[in-house]
Design a protein around this motif. Sequence first.
Motif, mmCIF file in Angstrom:
data_model
loop_
_atom_site.group_PDB
_atom_site.id
_atom_site.type_symbol
_atom_site.label_atom_id
_atom_site.label_comp_id
_atom_site.label_asym_id
_atom_site.label_seq_id
_atom_site.Cartn_x
_atom_site.Cartn_y
_atom_site.Cartn_z
ATOM 1 N N GLU A 132 35.201 32.297 50.143
ATOM 2 C CA GLU A 132 36.445 31.947 50.838
ATOM 3 C C GLU A 132 37.651 32.559 50.136
ATOM 4 N N ALA A 133 37.679 32.497 48.808
ATOM 5 C CA ALA A 133 38.789 33.083 48.048
ATOM 6 C C ALA A 133 38.847 34.588 48.272
ATOM 7 N N ASP A 134 37.685 35.252 48.270
ATOM 8 C CA ASP A 134 37.648 36.699 48.512
ATOM 9 C C ASP A 134 38.151 37.027 49.919
ATOM 10 N N ASP A 135 37.762 36.212 50.898
ATOM 11 C CA ASP A 135 38.225 36.429 52.277
ATOM 12 C C ASP A 135 39.739 36.283 52.375
ATOM 13 N N ILE A 136 40.285 35.287 51.704
ATOM 14 C CA ILE A 136 41.740 35.077 51.720
ATOM 15 C C ILE A 136 42.451 36.257 51.056
ATOM 16 N N ARG A 137 41.926 36.716 49.911
ATOM 17 C CA ARG A 137 42.526 37.875 49.244
ATOM 18 C C ARG A 137 42.500 39.107 50.146
ATOM 19 N N SER A 138 41.389 39.336 50.818
ATOM 20 C CA SER A 138 41.269 40.479 51.724
ATOM 21 C C SER A 138 42.252 40.369 52.883
ATOM 22 N N TYR A 139 42.394 39.167 53.430
ATOM 23 C CA TYR A 139 43.321 38.951 54.535
ATOM 24 C C TYR A 139 44.759 39.226 54.100
#
Length: 143
Positions: A132-139
């Motif tokens: 989830e943290a990686d997805d937020i960073r990518s977004y």
Amino acid sequence: MMVRNILAEKGSEVFTLPLASTGMDAVNALAKYNVGALVVASEEMAILGILSERDIVRAIRSNGVSALEQPVSELMTASVQTCTEDSTVPELMELMTEGRFRHMPVERSGKLIGVISIGDIVKRRIEDIQREADDIRSYIASA
């Protein structure tokens, strides 16, 4: 995440004891397999109980070293909380926290098919949070 996913990743190997085992048999198996609990099961893999390190410590405190000569039927927890492959991680977290236990047998049609430990659950939750943290960073980076 569901129990079936955890078992698919970690495997469904489970260490069991026959009902005729002694406390010492259990201690030897716990050490040999480097696990914190063993499921007491019939030859047909029906769950008869669960025996944890905590159960053994309590028995030794109450009965001394002679507890290791007792049959596991006198040491184990006979009323075992189980789950199925369709159980979810949040459900298991709640049951394990409320029941204050760290190992839950998984059964299908009344037969043992695996064991989920609190360590398995924590590992999966950490992976989910990291994803989830990686997805937020990518977004955020793509915005």
